[in-house]
Design a protein around this motif. Structure first.
Motif, PDB file in Angstrom:
ATOM      1  N   ALA A 116       0.853  -1.384  -0.066  1.00 51.38           N
ATOM      2  CA  ALA A 116      -0.074   0.087   0.031  1.00 51.38           C
ATOM      3  C   ALA A 116       0.901   1.172   0.041  1.00 51.38           C
ATOM      4  CB  ALA A 116      -1.133  -0.069   1.261  1.00 51.38           C
ATOM      5  N   LEU A 117       2.070   1.301   0.547  1.00 48.42           N
ATOM      6  CA  LEU A 117       2.821   2.398   0.715  1.00 48.42           C
ATOM      7  C   LEU A 117       3.478   2.502  -0.311  1.00 48.42           C
ATOM      8  CD1 LEU A 117       4.449   4.337   2.342  1.00 48.42           C
ATOM      9  CD2 LEU A 117       5.905   2.865   3.046  1.00 48.42           C
ATOM     10  N   HIS A 118       3.790   1.510  -1.324  1.00 45.15           N
ATOM     11  CA  HIS A 118       4.429   1.757  -2.659  1.00 45.15           C
ATOM     12  C   HIS A 118       3.535   2.260  -3.704  1.00 45.15           C
ATOM     13  CE1 HIS A 118       8.625   0.799  -1.549  1.00 45.15           C
ATOM     14  NE2 HIS A 118       8.124  -0.496  -0.985  1.00 45.15           N
ATOM     15  N   LEU A 119       2.462   1.768  -3.438  1.00 46.43           N
ATOM     16  CA  LEU A 119       1.162   2.508  -4.167  1.00 46.43           C
ATOM     17  C   LEU A 119       0.903   3.705  -4.086  1.00 46.43           C
ATOM     18  CD1 LEU A 119      -1.544  -0.184  -3.927  1.00 46.43           C
ATOM     19  CD2 LEU A 119      -0.200   0.239  -6.140  1.00 46.43           C
ATOM     20  N   ASP A 120       1.223   4.162  -2.850  1.00 41.06           N
ATOM     21  CA  ASP A 120       0.829   5.690  -2.571  1.00 41.06           C
ATOM     22  C   ASP A 120       2.296   6.605  -3.129  1.00 41.06           C
ATOM     23  OD1 ASP A 120      -1.598   5.750  -1.234  1.00 41.06           O
ATOM     24  OD2 ASP A 120      -0.794   5.304   0.587  1.00 41.06           O
ATOM     25  N   ARG A 121       3.309   5.843  -3.203  1.00 38.37           N
ATOM     26  CA  ARG A 121       4.524   6.505  -3.688  1.00 38.37           C
ATOM     27  C   ARG A 121       4.584   6.693  -5.083  1.00 38.37           C
ATOM     28  NH1 ARG A 121       8.972   7.959  -1.268  1.00 38.37           N
ATOM     29  NH2 ARG A 121      10.125   6.968  -2.843  1.00 38.37           N
ATOM     30  N   GLY A 122       3.771   5.571  -5.782  1.00 40.37           N
ATOM     31  CA  GLY A 122       3.681   5.497  -7.171  1.00 40.37           C
ATOM     32  C   GLY A 122       4.794   4.502  -7.770  1.00 40.37           C
ATOM     33  N   ASP A 123       4.967   3.489  -7.130  1.00 42.42           N
ATOM     34  CA  ASP A 123       5.697   2.377  -7.742  1.00 42.42           C
ATOM     35  C   ASP A 123       4.794   1.159  -7.684  1.00 42.42           C
ATOM     36  OD1 ASP A 123       7.585   0.324  -8.182  1.00 42.42           O
ATOM     37  OD2 ASP A 123       9.127   1.137  -6.718  1.00 42.42           O
ATOM     38  N   LEU A 152      -5.196  -3.933  -3.576  1.00 44.30           N
ATOM     39  CA  LEU A 152      -3.868  -3.619  -4.129  1.00 44.30           C
ATOM     40  C   LEU A 152      -3.374  -3.936  -5.392  1.00 44.30           C
ATOM     41  CD1 LEU A 152      -2.268  -4.789  -0.444  1.00 44.30           C
ATOM     42  CD2 LEU A 152      -2.828  -2.582  -0.995  1.00 44.30           C
ATOM     43  N   ARG A 153      -3.832  -5.263  -5.739  1.00 48.38           N
ATOM     44  CA  ARG A 153      -3.404  -5.719  -7.135  1.00 48.38           C
ATOM     45  C   ARG A 153      -4.256  -4.797  -7.979  1.00 48.38           C
ATOM     46  NH1 ARG A 153      -0.925  -9.832  -8.801  1.00 48.38           N
ATOM     47  NH2 ARG A 153      -1.142 -10.982  -6.821  1.00 48.38           N
ATOM     48  N   GLY A 154      -5.599  -4.739  -7.904  1.00 50.45           N
ATOM     49  CA  GLY A 154      -6.324  -3.624  -8.776  1.00 50.45           C
ATOM     50  C   GLY A 154      -5.569  -2.264  -8.975  1.00 50.45           C
ATOM     51  N   ALA A 155      -5.262  -1.738  -7.717  1.00 49.28           N
ATOM     52  CA  ALA A 155      -4.757  -0.537  -7.932  1.00 49.28           C
ATOM     53  C   ALA A 155      -3.437  -0.445  -8.764  1.00 49.28           C
ATOM     54  CB  ALA A 155      -4.626   0.084  -6.382  1.00 49.28           C
ATOM     55  N   ALA A 156      -2.642  -1.406  -8.442  1.00 51.48           N
ATOM     56  CA  ALA A 156      -1.395  -1.443  -9.064  1.00 51.48           C
ATOM     57  C   ALA A 156      -1.563  -1.547 -10.636  1.00 51.48           C
ATOM     58  CB  ALA A 156      -0.473  -2.598  -8.339  1.00 51.48           C
ATOM     59  N   LEU A 157      -2.572  -2.525 -11.001  1.00 49.42           N
ATOM     60  CA  LEU A 157      -2.628  -2.704 -12.295  1.00 49.42           C
ATOM     61  C   LEU A 157      -3.402  -1.445 -12.905  1.00 49.42           C
ATOM     62  CD1 LEU A 157      -4.575  -6.055 -12.322  1.00 49.42           C
ATOM     63  CD2 LEU A 157      -2.146  -5.691 -13.366  1.00 49.42           C
ATOM     64  N   SER A 158      -4.289  -0.580 -12.391  1.00 51.96           N
ATOM     65  CA  SER A 158      -4.643   0.700 -12.737  1.00 51.96           C
ATOM     66  C   SER A 158      -3.559   1.644 -13.085  1.00 51.96           C
ATOM     67  CB  SER A 158      -5.722   1.316 -11.838  1.00 51.96           C
ATOM     68  OG  SER A 158      -6.168   2.305 -12.106  1.00 51.96           O
ATOM     69  N   ALA A 159      -2.452   1.746 -12.172  1.00 55.24           N
ATOM     70  CA  ALA A 159      -1.405   2.602 -12.257  1.00 55.24           C
ATOM     71  C   ALA A 159      -0.497   2.218 -13.303  1.00 55.24           C
ATOM     72  CB  ALA A 159      -0.644   2.702 -10.848  1.00 55.24           C
ATOM     73  N   GLN A 160      -0.418   0.723 -13.566  1.00 56.93           N
ATOM     74  CA  GLN A 160       0.204   0.456 -14.835  1.00 56.93           C
ATOM     75  C   GLN A 160      -0.528   0.675 -16.262  1.00 56.93           C
ATOM     76  OE1 GLN A 160       1.296  -3.516 -13.472  1.00 56.93           O
ATOM     77  NE2 GLN A 160       3.193  -2.849 -12.895  1.00 56.93           N
ATOM     78  N   ALA A 168     -11.917  -5.069 -13.164  1.00 58.28           N
ATOM     79  CA  ALA A 168     -12.640  -6.278 -12.975  1.00 58.28           C
ATOM     80  C   ALA A 168     -12.094  -6.876 -11.572  1.00 58.28           C
ATOM     81  CB  ALA A 168     -12.037  -7.215 -13.978  1.00 58.28           C
ATOM     82  N   CYS A 169     -10.573  -6.745 -11.249  1.00 58.88           N
ATOM     83  CA  CYS A 169     -10.121  -7.136 -10.033  1.00 58.88           C
ATOM     84  C   CYS A 169     -10.657  -6.470  -8.538  1.00 58.88           C
ATOM     85  CB  CYS A 169      -8.340  -6.899 -10.177  1.00 58.88           C
ATOM     86  SG  CYS A 169      -7.346  -7.558  -8.808  1.00 58.88           S
ATOM     87  N   LEU A 170     -10.659  -5.261  -9.126  1.00 58.00           N
ATOM     88  CA  LEU A 170     -11.467  -4.252  -7.902  1.00 58.00           C
ATOM     89  C   LEU A 170     -12.699  -4.693  -7.446  1.00 58.00           C
ATOM     90  CD1 LEU A 170      -9.360  -1.097  -8.654  1.00 58.00           C
ATOM     91  CD2 LEU A 170      -9.109  -2.174  -6.425  1.00 58.00           C
ATOM     92  N   ARG A 171     -13.425  -5.148  -8.731  1.00 53.14           N
ATOM     93  CA  ARG A 171     -14.874  -5.323  -8.534  1.00 53.14           C
ATOM     94  C   ARG A 171     -15.048  -6.878  -7.997  1.00 53.14           C
ATOM     95  NH1 ARG A 171     -16.547  -5.117 -13.764  1.00 53.14           N
ATOM     96  NH2 ARG A 171     -17.138  -2.857 -13.753  1.00 53.14           N
ATOM     97  N   GLU A 172     -14.142  -7.609  -8.218  1.00 52.98           N
ATOM     98  CA  GLU A 172     -14.253  -9.054  -7.571  1.00 52.98           C
ATOM     99  C   GLU A 172     -13.847  -8.770  -5.967  1.00 52.98           C
ATOM    100  OE1 GLU A 172     -11.495 -11.389  -9.720  1.00 52.98           O
ATOM    101  OE2 GLU A 172     -12.695 -11.533 -11.419  1.00 52.98           O
ATOM    102  N   GLY A 173     -12.817  -7.752  -5.841  1.00 53.52           N
ATOM    103  CA  GLY A 173     -12.422  -7.564  -4.411  1.00 53.52           C
ATOM    104  C   GLY A 173     -13.513  -7.067  -3.625  1.00 53.52           C
ATOM    105  N   LEU A 174     -14.249  -6.098  -4.103  1.00 52.83           N
ATOM    106  CA  LEU A 174     -15.416  -5.696  -3.291  1.00 52.83           C
ATOM    107  C   LEU A 174     -16.753  -6.769  -3.137  1.00 52.83           C
ATOM    108  CD1 LEU A 174     -15.437  -1.834  -5.095  1.00 52.83           C
ATOM    109  CD2 LEU A 174     -15.132  -2.538  -2.717  1.00 52.83           C
ATOM    110  N   ALA A 175     -16.714  -7.613  -4.161  1.00 52.41           N
ATOM    111  CA  ALA A 175     -17.775  -8.539  -3.715  1.00 52.41           C
ATOM    112  C   ALA A 175     -17.247  -9.713  -2.974  1.00 52.41           C
ATOM    113  CB  ALA A 175     -18.210  -9.121  -5.198  1.00 52.41           C
ATOM    114  N   GLY A 176     -16.158  -9.488  -2.607  1.00 44.44           N
ATOM    115  CA  GLY A 176     -15.458 -10.702  -1.655  1.00 44.44           C
ATOM    116  C   GLY A 176     -15.794 -10.478  -0.127  1.00 44.44           C
ATOM    117  N   ARG A 177     -15.522 -11.730   0.581  1.00 48.34           N
ATOM    118  CA  ARG A 177     -15.957 -11.589   2.086  1.00 48.34           C
ATOM    119  C   ARG A 177     -14.977 -10.663   2.921  1.00 48.34           C
ATOM    120  NH1 ARG A 177     -12.576 -14.904   4.915  1.00 48.34           N
ATOM    121  NH2 ARG A 177     -11.038 -16.311   3.722  1.00 48.34           N
TER     122      ARG A 177
END
Length: 314
Positions: A116-123, A152-160, A168-177
């Motif tokens: 999460a920290l590296h996402l915030d820093r832009g890596d 986290l994975r969805g946010a990283a893919l978005s940044a890339q 799709a990844c984030l939507r699946e995460g939001l639907a998960g338990r």
């Protein structure tokens, strides 16, 4: 509750109980959007912590090591308060401590927090590596996830730039338990990915759902960012006045929380809107005042974006 625990343990000889009172406080402050208090309590915890004397805490309190947790939260707080370089150093210390004590769940949590920290820093690439390592560790040790990895994975893919896969990844995460505990964060990342994809109507709905969720749960850490994405989405829908109001609200909230990194993002987004309206001098003055506060981390994505925009507005 955290304040009561701190009062009850302040004059006790057992510093382990005081450590756990601070543990309760830094976790609460993280979710409630109080980074200065989060830093204060997590740094107090780091000073109190001893890996030998507090060995039993890994079993007694939350199943993870308080020293690793304190460093994780200190890193997050330092980033939000505007010290991205210091945050990176402390995040590395959290990972190193988790490795030394060889406690699997603490290491999993440290890997997710560092992602999460590296996402915030832009890596995003390093974030993906951390997520992958945490998932492999969880599979090997048969651990449950302490955070929804698809956020986290969805946010990283978005940044890339892999927007469809990210959404799709984030939507699946939001639907998960696992989504309920960190739902405002997940919706924040979902709104971000939708904005980048150009799906402004869906992004607006996601941001507003995030704001409604944080009102119910009290998780206000991402409030400024949710308003920022609300504003960007409204701008994309050509609702200029509403967009400006949302971005100004994001700026006010970031300032009230002393969240300098979110303040920089809000100022950058608002300055970009003003610049497109021909208000270049106002935009430059706003962004320069925020950017000029920072003293470190100039290799991070947010500061680079702000510097580029300042140059364009000059």
């Amino acid at each position: 509750m955290s304040n009561q625990l701190l009062q009850l343990t302040a004059d006790k000889a057992d510093d382990g109980l005081l450590l756990q009172a601070h543990h309760s406080a830094w976790t609460t402050c993280f979710r409630s959007g109080e980074p200065a208090a989060e830093r204060e309590h997590s740094e107090a915890g780091r000073r109190l912590y001893d890996p030998e004397r507090h060995l039993s805490h890994r079993s007694l309190y939350g199943g993870h090591d308080p020293g690793v947790c304190a460093a994780n939260h200190s890193a997050q707080a330092h980033w939000l308060l505007g010290y991205p370089k210091k945050a990176l150093v402390i995040g590395s210390e959290a990972l190193a401590l988790a490795g030394r004590i060889a406690h699997p769940l603490s290491l999993e949590i440290a890997l997710f927090r560092d992602a999460a920290l590296h996402l915030d820093r832009g890596d995003p690439q390093l974030a993906l590596e951390r997520v992958g390592a945490a998932e492999a560790l969880a599979a090997d040790q048969r651990l449950g996830f302490m955070m929804e990895p698809r956020f986290l994975r969805g946010a990283a893919l978005s940044a890339q730039g892999a927007f469809e896969d990210a959404v799709a990844c984030l939507r699946e995460g939001l639907a998960g338990r696992l989504a309920m505990r960190d739902r405002p964060y997940g919706l924040n990342r979902y709104a971000e990915a939708l904005v980048r994809q150009g799906e402004h109507g869906a992004a607006l709905a996601a941001a507003r759902e995030g704001l409604e969720t944080q009102d119910r749960t009290g998780q206000r850490r991402w409030e400024a960012e949710l308003h920022r994405f609300e504003g960007i989405a409204l701008f994309g829908l050509n609702r200029i006045e509403d967009a400006q109001n949302a971005l100004e609200q994001a700026l006010r909230i970031a300032r009230s929380q002393q969240a300098k990194s979110y303040e920089l993002r809000a100022a950058t987004s608002l300055a970009r809107l003003w610049g497109e309206q021909g208000r270049r001098a106002e935009a430059h003055k706003l962004l320069a005042s925020v950017y000029g506060w920072f003293t470190e981390g100039f290799d991070s994505a947010d500061l680079n974006d702000a510097a580029t925009l300042l140059s364009e507005l000059s």
